[in-house]
Write a protein that holds these residues in place. Sequence first.
Motif, PDB file in Angstrom:
ATOM      1  N   THR A 159      -5.175   6.020   7.020  1.00 33.46           N
ATOM      2  CA  THR A 159      -5.746   6.335   8.327  1.00 33.46           C
ATOM      3  C   THR A 159      -7.170   6.851   8.234  1.00 33.46           C
ATOM      4  OG1 THR A 159      -4.729   8.519   8.201  1.00 33.46           O
ATOM      5  CG2 THR A 159      -3.503   6.806   9.352  1.00 33.46           C
ATOM      6  N   ASN A 160      -7.559   7.399   7.073  1.00 36.48           N
ATOM      7  CA  ASN A 160      -8.903   7.951   6.937  1.00 36.48           C
ATOM      8  C   ASN A 160      -9.914   6.937   6.415  1.00 36.48           C
ATOM      9  OD1 ASN A 160      -8.153  10.531   7.804  1.00 36.48           O
ATOM     10  ND2 ASN A 160      -7.355  11.055   5.769  1.00 36.48           N
ATOM     11  N   LEU A 161      -9.459   5.719   6.120  1.00 30.99           N
ATOM     12  CA  LEU A 161     -10.373   4.710   5.607  1.00 30.99           C
ATOM     13  C   LEU A 161     -11.176   4.104   6.748  1.00 30.99           C
ATOM     14  CD1 LEU A 161      -8.044   2.923   3.048  1.00 30.99           C
ATOM     15  CD2 LEU A 161      -9.848   4.566   2.564  1.00 30.99           C
ATOM     16  N   ARG A 206       0.872  -1.172   0.000  1.00 30.44           N
ATOM     17  CA  ARG A 206       0.000   0.000   0.000  1.00 30.44           C
ATOM     18  C   ARG A 206       0.903   1.213   0.000  1.00 30.44           C
ATOM     19  NH1 ARG A 206      -5.092  -0.439   0.483  1.00 30.44           N
ATOM     20  NH2 ARG A 206      -5.291   1.750   1.027  1.00 30.44           N
ATOM     21  N   ALA A 207       0.657   2.131  -0.901  1.00 36.61           N
ATOM     22  CA  ALA A 207       1.555   3.266  -1.070  1.00 36.61           C
ATOM     23  C   ALA A 207       1.027   4.546  -0.447  1.00 36.61           C
ATOM     24  CB  ALA A 207       1.829   3.497  -2.558  1.00 36.61           C
ATOM     25  N   ALA A 260     -19.136 -17.097  -4.554  1.00 33.03           N
ATOM     26  CA  ALA A 260     -17.770 -17.054  -5.081  1.00 33.03           C
ATOM     27  C   ALA A 260     -16.984 -15.978  -4.350  1.00 33.03           C
ATOM     28  CB  ALA A 260     -17.780 -16.774  -6.578  1.00 33.03           C
ATOM     29  N   ILE A 261     -15.723 -16.270  -4.108  1.00 33.38           N
ATOM     30  CA  ILE A 261     -14.806 -15.292  -3.540  1.00 33.38           C
ATOM     31  C   ILE A 261     -13.883 -14.803  -4.644  1.00 33.38           C
ATOM     32  CG2 ILE A 261     -12.973 -14.863  -1.864  1.00 33.38           C
ATOM     33  CD1 ILE A 261     -14.076 -17.167  -0.206  1.00 33.38           C
ATOM     34  N   LEU A 262     -13.760 -13.494  -4.782  1.00 28.04           N
ATOM     35  CA  LEU A 262     -12.760 -12.902  -5.661  1.00 28.04           C
ATOM     36  C   LEU A 262     -11.578 -12.473  -4.805  1.00 28.04           C
ATOM     37  CD1 LEU A 262     -15.405 -12.642  -7.428  1.00 28.04           C
ATOM     38  CD2 LEU A 262     -14.267 -10.693  -8.504  1.00 28.04           C
ATOM     39  N   ILE A 263     -10.390 -12.896  -5.200  1.00 31.63           N
ATOM     40  CA  ILE A 263      -9.162 -12.582  -4.481  1.00 31.63           C
ATOM     41  C   ILE A 263      -8.233 -11.839  -5.434  1.00 31.63           C
ATOM     42  CG2 ILE A 263      -7.295 -13.517  -3.059  1.00 31.63           C
ATOM     43  CD1 ILE A 263      -8.859 -16.226  -3.145  1.00 31.63           C
ATOM     44  N   LYS A 264      -7.816 -10.650  -5.051  1.00 31.66           N
ATOM     45  CA  LYS A 264      -6.861  -9.928  -5.881  1.00 31.66           C
ATOM     46  C   LYS A 264      -5.445 -10.361  -5.494  1.00 31.66           C
ATOM     47  CE  LYS A 264      -7.160  -5.376  -6.343  1.00 31.66           C
ATOM     48  NZ  LYS A 264      -6.862  -3.940  -6.068  1.00 31.66           N
ATOM     49  N   CYS A 265      -4.720 -10.945  -6.451  1.00 32.14           N
ATOM     50  CA  CYS A 265      -3.362 -11.419  -6.195  1.00 32.14           C
ATOM     51  C   CYS A 265      -2.288 -10.524  -6.811  1.00 32.14           C
ATOM     52  CB  CYS A 265      -3.191 -12.846  -6.719  1.00 32.14           C
ATOM     53  SG  CYS A 265      -4.204 -14.065  -5.857  1.00 32.14           S
ATOM     54  N   TYR A 266      -2.702  -9.573  -7.636  1.00 34.46           N
ATOM     55  CA  TYR A 266      -1.740  -8.638  -8.227  1.00 34.46           C
ATOM     56  C   TYR A 266      -2.515  -7.440  -8.762  1.00 34.46           C
ATOM     57  CZ  TYR A 266       1.867  -6.565 -11.160  1.00 34.46           C
ATOM     58  OH  TYR A 266       2.765  -5.691 -11.716  1.00 34.46           O
ATOM     59  N   ASP A 267      -1.956  -6.251  -8.574  1.00 32.21           N
ATOM     60  CA  ASP A 267      -2.498  -5.044  -9.197  1.00 32.21           C
ATOM     61  C   ASP A 267      -1.321  -4.175  -9.584  1.00 32.21           C
ATOM     62  OD1 ASP A 267      -3.844  -2.628  -9.874  1.00 32.21           O
ATOM     63  OD2 ASP A 267      -5.498  -3.158  -8.527  1.00 32.21           O
ATOM     64  N   SER A 268      -1.292  -3.732 -10.828  1.00 35.22           N
ATOM     65  CA  SER A 268      -0.166  -2.929 -11.302  1.00 35.22           C
ATOM     66  C   SER A 268      -0.215  -1.492 -10.818  1.00 35.22           C
ATOM     67  CB  SER A 268      -0.119  -2.940 -12.837  1.00 35.22           C
ATOM     68  OG  SER A 268      -1.259  -2.294 -13.386  1.00 35.22           O
ATOM     69  N   LEU A 269      -1.394  -1.044 -10.365  1.00 35.83           N
ATOM     70  CA  LEU A 269      -1.557   0.358  -9.989  1.00 35.83           C
ATOM     71  C   LEU A 269      -0.996   0.599  -8.587  1.00 35.83           C
ATOM     72  CD1 LEU A 269      -2.735   2.656 -11.640  1.00 35.83           C
ATOM     73  CD2 LEU A 269      -4.886   2.372 -10.402  1.00 35.83           C
ATOM     74  N   LYS A 270      -0.175   1.648  -8.456  1.00 33.80           N
ATOM     75  CA  LYS A 270       0.476   1.956  -7.180  1.00 33.80           C
ATOM     76  C   LYS A 270      -0.046   3.289  -6.652  1.00 33.80           C
ATOM     77  CE  LYS A 270       4.657  -0.479  -8.657  1.00 33.80           C
ATOM     78  NZ  LYS A 270       6.132  -0.386  -8.855  1.00 33.80           N
ATOM     79  N   GLY A 304      -2.104   3.424  -3.764  1.00 32.83           N
ATOM     80  CA  GLY A 304      -2.574   3.253  -2.393  1.00 32.83           C
ATOM     81  C   GLY A 304      -3.578   2.136  -2.214  1.00 32.83           C
ATOM     82  N   ARG A 305      -4.137   1.630  -3.308  1.00 34.35           N
ATOM     83  CA  ARG A 305      -5.078   0.514  -3.193  1.00 34.35           C
ATOM     84  C   ARG A 305      -4.325  -0.780  -2.905  1.00 34.35           C
ATOM     85  NH1 ARG A 305      -8.265   0.648  -8.398  1.00 34.35           N
ATOM     86  NH2 ARG A 305      -7.642   2.835  -8.306  1.00 34.35           N
ATOM     87  N   ALA A 306      -5.029  -1.804  -2.448  1.00 33.90           N
ATOM     88  CA  ALA A 306      -4.413  -3.111  -2.194  1.00 33.90           C
ATOM     89  C   ALA A 306      -3.868  -3.674  -3.497  1.00 33.90           C
ATOM     90  CB  ALA A 306      -5.442  -4.065  -1.594  1.00 33.90           C
ATOM     91  N   ARG A 307      -2.637  -4.162  -3.459  1.00 37.66           N
ATOM     92  CA  ARG A 307      -2.011  -4.722  -4.660  1.00 37.66           C
ATOM     93  C   ARG A 307      -1.828  -6.230  -4.566  1.00 37.66           C
ATOM     94  NH1 ARG A 307       3.228  -2.915  -6.212  1.00 37.66           N
ATOM     95  NH2 ARG A 307       2.531  -3.630  -8.262  1.00 37.66           N
ATOM     96  N   PHE A 308      -1.684  -6.760  -3.348  1.00 38.74           N
ATOM     97  CA  PHE A 308      -1.462  -8.181  -3.140  1.00 38.74           C
ATOM     98  C   PHE A 308      -2.339  -8.651  -1.976  1.00 38.74           C
ATOM     99  CE2 PHE A 308       2.562  -6.273  -4.567  1.00 38.74           C
ATOM    100  CZ  PHE A 308       2.765  -6.974  -5.748  1.00 38.74           C
TER     101      PHE A 308
END
Length: 285
Positions: free
Chosen positions: A10-12, A5-6, A239-249, A251-255
Amino acid sequence: MPDVRAADSTNLVRPPMAAWVEAPVNYLADLSIKPVTYNPPLGTGLPRREGNYRDFVVRIHDARPFVRDLSLDRQAFILTHHDTEVRDFLDEEEVRTRYHAEVEALIKRETGAAKVVVFDHTVRTADRAVERGLRTPVRSVHNDYTEKSGPQRVRDLLPADEAEVRLKKRFAEYNVWRNIDQAPIEMAPLGFVDSESMAPRDLAICDLVYADRTGEIYQGVYNADHRWCYFPAMTRDEAILIKCYDSLKDGRARFSLHSAFDDPTSPANARPRQSIEARAFAFFD
Protein backbone atom coordinates in the motif's frame (compact mmCIF):
# COMPACT_ATOMS: atom_id res chain seq x y z
CA MET A 1 -0.74 -21.48 -4.38
CA PRO A 2 2.29 -19.49 -5.53
CA ASP A 3 3.41 -16.55 -3.43
CA VAL A 4 3.07 -13.64 -5.87
CA ARG A 5 3.63 -10.87 -3.33
CA ALA A 6 4.15 -11.56 0.34
CA ALA A 7 4.19 -8.02 1.77
CA ASP A 8 1.86 -5.06 2.02
CA SER A 9 2.30 -2.84 -1.05
CA THR A 10 0.00 0.00 0.00
CA ASN A 11 2.94 2.36 0.53
CA LEU A 12 4.45 1.79 -2.91
CA VAL A 13 4.10 4.52 -5.53
CA ARG A 14 2.20 3.24 -8.54
CA PRO A 15 3.09 4.64 -11.99
CA PRO A 16 0.40 6.85 -13.50
CA MET A 17 -1.58 5.40 -16.36
CA ALA A 18 -1.43 7.04 -19.79
CA ALA A 19 -2.92 6.42 -23.22
CA TRP A 20 -4.39 2.99 -23.82
CA VAL A 21 -5.98 0.61 -26.30
CA GLU A 22 -8.64 -2.04 -25.77
CA ALA A 23 -8.02 -5.53 -27.10
CA PRO A 24 -8.99 -9.14 -26.35
CA VAL A 25 -6.47 -11.37 -24.56
CA ASN A 26 -6.84 -15.10 -24.03
CA TYR A 27 -7.17 -16.15 -20.37
CA LEU A 28 -8.33 -19.24 -18.55
CA ALA A 29 -11.91 -18.42 -17.60
CA ASP A 30 -11.79 -20.96 -14.74
CA LEU A 31 -10.20 -24.27 -13.76
CA SER A 32 -13.08 -26.55 -14.77
CA ILE A 33 -10.65 -28.25 -17.20
CA LYS A 34 -7.02 -28.82 -16.20
CA PRO A 35 -4.86 -26.79 -18.59
CA VAL A 36 -2.39 -28.76 -20.71
CA THR A 37 -0.41 -27.55 -23.73
CA TYR A 38 1.10 -29.96 -26.25
CA ASN A 39 4.08 -28.49 -28.12
CA PRO A 40 5.01 -30.40 -31.29
CA PRO A 41 8.56 -30.40 -32.68
CA LEU A 42 9.50 -27.27 -34.64
CA GLY A 43 8.17 -27.25 -38.16
CA THR A 44 5.54 -29.93 -37.56
CA GLY A 45 2.50 -27.97 -36.44
CA LEU A 46 1.00 -25.55 -33.94
CA PRO A 47 0.62 -26.14 -30.18
CA ARG A 48 -2.61 -27.79 -29.01
CA ARG A 49 -4.24 -26.70 -25.77
CA GLU A 50 -6.73 -28.11 -23.30
CA GLY A 51 -8.49 -25.84 -20.82
CA ASN A 52 -11.44 -23.49 -20.55
CA TYR A 53 -9.89 -20.54 -22.38
CA ARG A 54 -11.82 -17.41 -23.35
CA ASP A 55 -11.02 -14.00 -24.78
CA PHE A 56 -11.52 -11.07 -22.41
CA VAL A 57 -11.30 -7.45 -23.56
CA VAL A 58 -8.83 -5.50 -21.43
CA ARG A 59 -7.45 -1.97 -21.40
CA ILE A 60 -3.71 -2.02 -22.26
CA HIS A 61 -1.79 1.14 -21.37
CA ASP A 62 1.13 2.62 -23.28
CA ALA A 63 3.91 2.33 -20.70
CA ARG A 64 6.42 4.54 -22.51
CA PRO A 65 5.41 7.75 -20.67
CA PHE A 66 6.28 6.16 -17.29
CA VAL A 67 8.97 3.70 -18.41
CA ARG A 68 11.47 5.06 -15.86
CA ASP A 69 9.08 4.22 -13.01
CA LEU A 70 8.89 0.52 -13.88
CA SER A 71 10.79 -2.00 -11.78
CA LEU A 72 11.60 -5.70 -12.08
CA ASP A 73 10.85 -6.03 -8.37
CA ARG A 74 7.42 -4.33 -8.58
CA GLN A 75 5.92 -4.68 -12.06
CA ALA A 76 8.23 -7.62 -13.04
CA PHE A 77 9.12 -6.05 -16.41
CA ILE A 78 11.18 -3.14 -17.71
CA LEU A 79 12.15 -1.66 -21.08
CA THR A 80 15.75 -0.65 -21.69
CA HIS A 81 17.97 0.51 -24.52
CA HIS A 82 20.15 -2.37 -25.70
CA ASP A 83 22.31 -2.30 -28.80
CA THR A 84 23.20 -5.60 -30.42
CA GLU A 85 25.94 -6.60 -32.85
CA VAL A 86 23.95 -9.57 -34.13
CA ARG A 87 23.43 -9.30 -37.88
CA ASP A 88 21.16 -12.31 -38.44
CA PHE A 89 18.96 -13.57 -35.62
CA LEU A 90 18.02 -16.58 -37.74
CA ASP A 91 21.64 -17.73 -37.63
CA GLU A 92 21.63 -20.17 -34.70
CA GLU A 93 25.39 -20.09 -34.19
CA GLU A 94 25.60 -16.30 -34.25
CA VAL A 95 22.80 -16.05 -31.69
CA ARG A 96 24.42 -18.59 -29.36
CA THR A 97 27.94 -17.20 -29.59
CA ARG A 98 27.23 -13.46 -29.79
CA TYR A 99 23.71 -12.70 -28.56
CA HIS A 100 23.81 -14.95 -25.51
CA ALA A 101 26.88 -13.03 -24.30
CA GLU A 102 25.07 -9.73 -24.87
CA VAL A 103 22.07 -10.95 -22.87
CA GLU A 104 24.31 -12.14 -20.04
CA ALA A 105 25.93 -8.69 -19.80
CA LEU A 106 22.53 -6.95 -19.97
CA ILE A 107 21.04 -8.98 -17.12
CA LYS A 108 24.11 -8.44 -14.97
CA ARG A 109 23.85 -4.70 -15.65
CA GLU A 110 20.16 -4.48 -14.78
CA THR A 111 20.06 -6.84 -11.78
CA GLY A 112 23.52 -6.89 -10.23
CA ALA A 113 23.62 -10.70 -10.42
CA ALA A 114 26.93 -12.41 -9.66
CA LYS A 115 26.42 -15.06 -12.34
CA VAL A 116 24.08 -15.31 -15.33
CA VAL A 117 23.46 -18.46 -17.34
CA VAL A 118 21.71 -17.94 -20.69
CA PHE A 119 20.30 -21.33 -21.56
CA ASP A 120 17.68 -20.99 -24.28
CA HIS A 121 16.19 -18.74 -26.93
CA THR A 122 13.17 -18.80 -29.22
CA VAL A 123 12.66 -16.92 -32.48
CA ARG A 124 9.02 -16.15 -33.24
CA THR A 125 7.36 -14.83 -36.36
CA ALA A 126 3.83 -14.14 -37.53
CA ASP A 127 4.90 -14.99 -41.09
CA ARG A 128 4.86 -18.71 -42.09
CA ALA A 129 6.34 -19.79 -38.74
CA VAL A 130 5.67 -23.53 -39.03
CA GLU A 131 6.92 -23.66 -42.61
CA ARG A 132 10.16 -21.92 -41.54
CA GLY A 133 10.71 -24.09 -38.46
CA LEU A 134 10.00 -21.22 -36.06
CA ARG A 135 7.45 -20.52 -33.34
CA THR A 136 4.42 -18.23 -33.57
CA PRO A 137 3.64 -15.40 -31.12
CA VAL A 138 2.02 -16.80 -27.97
CA ARG A 139 -1.53 -15.47 -27.66
CA SER A 140 -2.41 -16.69 -24.19
CA VAL A 141 -1.81 -15.05 -20.83
CA HIS A 142 1.01 -17.04 -19.24
CA ASN A 143 4.25 -17.12 -17.25
CA ASP A 144 7.15 -19.35 -18.25
CA TYR A 145 8.06 -20.89 -14.87
CA THR A 146 6.28 -22.13 -11.75
CA GLU A 147 7.20 -22.58 -8.10
CA LYS A 148 8.28 -26.11 -9.01
CA SER A 149 9.77 -25.74 -12.50
CA GLY A 150 12.05 -22.79 -11.64
CA PRO A 151 14.31 -24.74 -9.24
CA GLN A 152 14.01 -27.88 -11.36
CA ARG A 153 15.37 -26.06 -14.39
CA VAL A 154 18.40 -24.95 -12.35
CA ARG A 155 19.06 -28.58 -11.47
CA ASP A 156 18.72 -29.52 -15.14
CA LEU A 157 21.28 -26.93 -16.22
CA LEU A 158 23.99 -26.86 -13.56
CA PRO A 159 26.25 -29.58 -12.18
CA ALA A 160 24.54 -31.19 -9.18
CA ASP A 161 26.91 -29.78 -6.54
CA GLU A 162 26.77 -26.24 -7.91
CA ALA A 163 23.00 -26.37 -8.34
CA GLU A 164 22.40 -27.21 -4.69
CA VAL A 165 24.71 -24.39 -3.56
CA ARG A 166 23.03 -21.88 -5.87
CA LEU A 167 19.53 -22.96 -4.79
CA LYS A 168 20.34 -22.00 -1.20
CA LYS A 169 20.71 -18.34 -2.23
CA ARG A 170 18.54 -16.00 -4.25
CA PHE A 171 18.12 -16.77 -7.94
CA ALA A 172 15.74 -15.52 -10.61
CA GLU A 173 14.78 -16.34 -14.19
CA TYR A 174 14.53 -13.53 -16.73
CA ASN A 175 13.37 -13.46 -20.32
CA VAL A 176 14.89 -10.86 -22.63
CA TRP A 177 12.51 -10.04 -25.48
CA ARG A 178 13.26 -7.91 -28.53
CA ASN A 179 12.16 -7.02 -32.04
CA ILE A 180 14.58 -8.49 -34.62
CA ASP A 181 13.19 -6.67 -37.66
CA GLN A 182 14.80 -3.50 -38.98
CA ALA A 183 11.43 -1.70 -38.77
CA PRO A 184 9.43 -1.03 -35.59
CA ILE A 185 6.91 -3.68 -34.50
CA GLU A 186 3.48 -3.16 -36.04
CA MET A 187 1.83 -6.54 -35.37
CA ALA A 188 1.16 -8.66 -32.26
CA PRO A 189 3.07 -6.64 -29.62
CA LEU A 190 3.64 -8.13 -26.20
CA GLY A 191 1.42 -7.01 -23.33
CA PHE A 192 2.25 -7.33 -19.63
CA VAL A 193 0.26 -7.51 -16.41
CA ASP A 194 1.65 -5.28 -13.66
CA SER A 195 2.64 -7.84 -11.02
CA GLU A 196 1.32 -5.55 -8.27
CA SER A 197 -2.20 -6.18 -9.62
CA MET A 198 -1.87 -9.98 -9.51
CA ALA A 199 -3.17 -12.37 -6.85
CA PRO A 200 -2.01 -15.95 -6.15
CA ARG A 201 -5.26 -17.38 -7.54
CA ASP A 202 -4.44 -15.82 -10.94
CA LEU A 203 -1.70 -18.41 -11.64
CA ALA A 204 -2.80 -21.90 -12.69
CA ILE A 205 -0.31 -24.74 -13.20
CA CYS A 206 -0.31 -25.95 -16.79
CA ASP A 207 1.55 -29.05 -18.00
CA LEU A 208 3.75 -28.27 -21.00
CA VAL A 209 4.13 -31.51 -22.95
CA TYR A 210 6.94 -32.01 -25.48
CA ALA A 211 7.88 -35.16 -27.37
CA ASP A 212 10.70 -35.94 -24.90
CA ARG A 213 9.68 -34.28 -21.64
CA THR A 214 6.93 -32.56 -19.66
CA GLY A 215 7.41 -29.23 -17.95
CA GLU A 216 5.23 -26.71 -16.12
CA ILE A 217 4.19 -23.12 -16.76
CA TYR A 218 1.54 -20.87 -15.27
CA GLN A 219 -1.50 -19.89 -17.30
CA GLY A 220 -3.29 -16.73 -16.25
CA VAL A 221 -6.79 -16.96 -14.81
CA TYR A 222 -8.92 -13.92 -15.63
CA ASN A 223 -8.94 -11.16 -13.02
CA ALA A 224 -10.65 -7.87 -13.81
CA ASP A 225 -8.20 -6.08 -11.50
CA HIS A 226 -5.21 -6.80 -13.75
CA ARG A 227 -3.44 -3.67 -15.01
CA TRP A 228 -2.05 -4.22 -18.52
CA CYS A 229 0.80 -2.33 -20.23
CA TYR A 230 2.77 -2.49 -23.48
CA PHE A 231 5.45 -0.65 -25.42
CA PRO A 232 4.15 0.28 -28.89
CA ALA A 233 6.42 0.39 -31.95
CA MET A 234 9.40 -1.31 -30.34
CA THR A 235 12.63 -0.93 -32.29
CA ARG A 236 15.59 -3.26 -32.74
CA ASP A 237 17.72 -1.41 -30.19
CA GLU A 238 15.26 -1.92 -27.33
CA ALA A 239 14.86 -4.92 -25.03
CA ILE A 240 12.27 -5.93 -22.47
CA LEU A 241 13.35 -7.83 -19.37
CA ILE A 242 10.60 -10.00 -17.92
CA LYS A 243 10.97 -11.65 -14.54
CA CYS A 244 9.34 -15.10 -14.71
CA TYR A 245 10.61 -16.49 -11.40
CA ASP A 246 12.23 -15.17 -8.22
CA SER A 247 13.13 -17.38 -5.28
CA LEU A 248 13.05 -14.51 -2.78
CA LYS A 249 9.81 -14.20 -0.80
CA ASP A 250 10.21 -10.75 0.71
CA GLY A 251 7.33 -8.93 -0.99
CA ARG A 252 8.95 -8.25 -4.36
CA ALA A 253 7.35 -9.49 -7.60
CA ARG A 254 8.11 -13.18 -8.09
CA PHE A 255 6.14 -14.01 -11.25
CA SER A 256 4.66 -12.17 -14.23
CA LEU A 257 1.93 -12.62 -16.81
CA HIS A 258 2.24 -11.63 -20.46
CA SER A 259 0.71 -12.32 -23.87
CA ALA A 260 0.83 -11.16 -27.47
CA PHE A 261 -2.29 -9.29 -28.55
CA ASP A 262 -3.80 -7.67 -31.63
CA ASP A 263 -3.24 -3.92 -31.36
CA PRO A 264 -6.30 -2.18 -32.88
CA THR A 265 -4.07 0.73 -33.95
CA SER A 266 -1.90 -1.52 -36.15
CA PRO A 267 -2.01 -0.60 -39.86
CA ALA A 268 -4.09 -2.79 -42.16
CA ASN A 269 -0.95 -3.97 -43.96
CA ALA A 270 1.15 -4.39 -40.80
CA ARG A 271 4.57 -6.01 -41.10
CA PRO A 272 4.57 -9.52 -39.56
CA ARG A 273 6.12 -9.46 -36.11
CA GLN A 274 9.57 -11.03 -35.78
CA SER A 275 11.03 -11.35 -32.30
CA ILE A 276 13.41 -13.32 -30.12
CA GLU A 277 13.24 -14.15 -26.44
CA ALA A 278 16.31 -15.39 -24.58
CA ARG A 279 15.95 -17.14 -21.22
CA ALA A 280 18.48 -16.90 -18.42
CA PHE A 281 19.00 -17.60 -14.74
CA ALA A 282 20.57 -14.93 -12.58
CA PHE A 283 22.30 -16.03 -9.39
CA PHE A 284 22.97 -13.65 -6.51
CA ASP A 285 25.59 -13.86 -3.76
